[in-house]
Design a protein around this motif. Structure first.
Motif: not given
Length: 256
Positions: A51-53, A62-63, A69-71, A79-80
């Motif tokens: 997966s890509l942004c 993976f995190y 939870l990641s959201f 995140r980037y």
């Protein structure tokens, strides 16, 4: 719970990628048929890799892909690049969890539980895609049909004869409505994707269920059209109402 969330996470990738990729294929085939140049680069397909942004194209770790939870941990942002992540992602994962959770109280066989989880996840995925782009990928309907027949082989809730008849009559019912509108109104009132969907639902729940599924879908569709003030000639995806009605009918007929 974890399986439901993982299915929900996979669905978000499928929902975001597949319509764009299929549209690219259609455009490419149309240009080739008309012998026109077509130099567009293909968008990523569902199975094209990690997966890509969608904004910065950074490969997600993976995190970054832990359902819900990641959201929450990134406060709904990449995140980037810090761009906002569509709220539909965690909502799809949450819908998968909440819809499949009652299965723990219905099914005691782990194989049946897994198959039903797949069926429910497919219904959610079909509903969202049809609602967004108003067509249903054939591969989803085929998967749903396969899991429906497998479920009846494993669970023997209905006979295979009833499942096959439900599949055939479900398809013919929608096709007949479509054909009548083409003859008398010269319009395509309903798509063949809905016919394939109802065929799969008939294979899952049997012939007798078709009346209830169509009845619930028609009622909820009309109620939505009234409250959303849809115009007479405005199109409305029928697939989500069929999926909702199939889930409703399943829970009504499986009260223990």
């Amino acid at each position: 719970m974890l399986i439901c969330l993982c299915f929900g996470s996979a669905m978000t990738a499928y929902i975001s990628r597949t319509p764009k990729y299929e549209e690219f294929i259609w455009r490419k085939e149309a240009h080739q048929f008309l012998e026109l140049p077509f130099d567009n680069n293909p968008p990523p397909s569902f199975n094209s890799g990690w997966s890509l942004c969608p904004e910065c194209k950074h490969t997600l770790k993976f995190y970054d892909l832990i359902p819900i939870l990641s959201f929450i941990s990134t406060k709904g942002r990449c995140r980037y690049c810090k761009k906002a992540i569509p709220l539909s992602y965690p909502l799809t994962e949450l819908a998968s969890l909440l819809t499949c959770l009652p299965l723990l109280f219905i099914s005691t066989n782990w194989i049946s539980l897994l198959i039903l989880t797949c069926i429910f996840s497919l219904l959610i995925c079909i509903s969202i895609i049809d609602w967004k782009v108003q067509w249903i990928p054939d591969q989803l309907n085929l998967l749903l049909l396969g899991f429906a027949l497998t479920f009846n082989i494993v669970e023997s809730t209905i006979s295979m004869k009833d499942a096959v008849l439900g599949m055939m009559l479900g398809y013919l019912c929608i096709v007949s409505i479509r054909q009548l509108y083409l003859i008398f109104k010269d319009i395509e009132a309903i798509g063949l994707g809905d016919a394939k969907l109802l065929a799969a639902l008939g294979a899952w729940q049997g012939v007798e269920s078709l009346f209830y599924i169509l009845f619930y879908a028609s009622i909820t569709g009309v109620i939505y059209a009234i409250f959303s003030r849809k115009g007479r000639y405005q199109s409305l995806a029928f697939g989500p109402f069929l999926c909702f009605s199939a889930l409703l009918n399943f829970f009504i007929t499986n009260q223990y």
